[in-house]
Design an enzyme around this catalytic site. Sequence first.
Site, short mmCIF file in Angstrom:
data_model
loop_
_atom_site.label_atom_id
_atom_site.label_comp_id
_atom_site.label_asym_id
_atom_site.label_seq_id
_atom_site.Cartn_x
_atom_site.Cartn_y
_atom_site.Cartn_z
CG ASN A 39 21.34 43.82 26.38
OD1 ASN A 39 21.44 43.54 27.66
ND2 ASN A 39 20.86 45.18 26.15
CD GLU A 41 22.68 48.51 24.20
OE1 GLU A 41 23.51 49.50 24.63
OE2 GLU A 41 21.72 48.39 24.43
CB CYS A 50 18.71 40.55 21.48
SG CYS A 50 17.76 42.02 20.84
CD GLU A 52 15.57 38.26 23.99
OE1 GLU A 52 16.50 39.00 23.99
OE2 GLU A 52 13.98 38.82 24.04
CB CYS A 83 13.04 42.88 19.61
SG CYS A 83 14.28 41.40 18.87
CB CYS A 86 14.48 37.91 20.20
SG CYS A 86 15.79 38.97 20.49
N1 THU Z 1 17.00 43.78 23.78
C1 THU Z 1 17.28 42.73 24.12
O1 THU Z 1 18.35 42.20 24.47
N2 THU Z 1 15.99 41.91 23.99
C2 THU Z 1 14.98 42.08 23.62
O2 THU Z 1 14.01 41.25 23.39
C3 THU Z 1 14.63 43.36 23.51
C4 THU Z 1 15.70 44.42 23.34
C5 THU Z 1 18.05 44.93 23.94
C6 THU Z 1 18.64 45.50 22.76
C7 THU Z 1 19.30 46.71 23.22
O3 THU Z 1 20.58 46.47 23.64
C8 THU Z 1 18.34 47.02 24.37
O4 THU Z 1 17.69 45.91 24.61
C9 THU Z 1 17.36 48.19 23.91
O5 THU Z 1 16.73 48.10 22.77
#
Ligand code: THU
Length: 130
Positions: A39, A41, A50, A52, A83, A86
């Site tokens: 991920n 941000e 994310c 994925e 999520c 994803c």
């Molecule tokens: N996140 C992912 O990278 N993949 C997911 O499927 C769930 C959430 C990340 C997004 C964000 O940077 C952090 O987790 C908190 O939501």
Amino acid sequence: MSLTDAARAVRENAHAPYSNFKVGAAIRSVSGAVYVGCNVENVAYPEGTCAEAGAIAAMVAAGETQIAEVTVIADSPKPVSPCGGCRQKLSEFSGGDVVVTLTNLDGVVQMMRVADLLPGAFDADYMERS
Ligand code: THU
């Protein structure tokens, strides 16, 4: 290297200063190649991506579009759940029987099929009349 080891390693590179929740993802494509993502941000929160999505982008950039298996890892109390967005992104490049391994740093594992992660997925069939 196993997909779990690859996902665990790339997770270390996650840029997650806002959530402090690092995620790693590893995809094995049908060719056998492994693509990883973490991920990333952003201070403008909705611009974050994310793990994925990063792994999928790496796979597509390498010229591949067929996922054979996926592992996602985070430091979560139970195996991390992809999520909704994803799940749709994975569905674009996976058959319903593709196995997604959800895990955490404790090594707790849950395996799910893409079809079970996203029942009733929107796919190209719905666009047949357009
Ligand atoms: N996140 C992912 O990278 N993949 C997911 O499927 C769930 C959430 C990340 C997004 C964000 O940077 C952090 O987790 C908190 O939501």
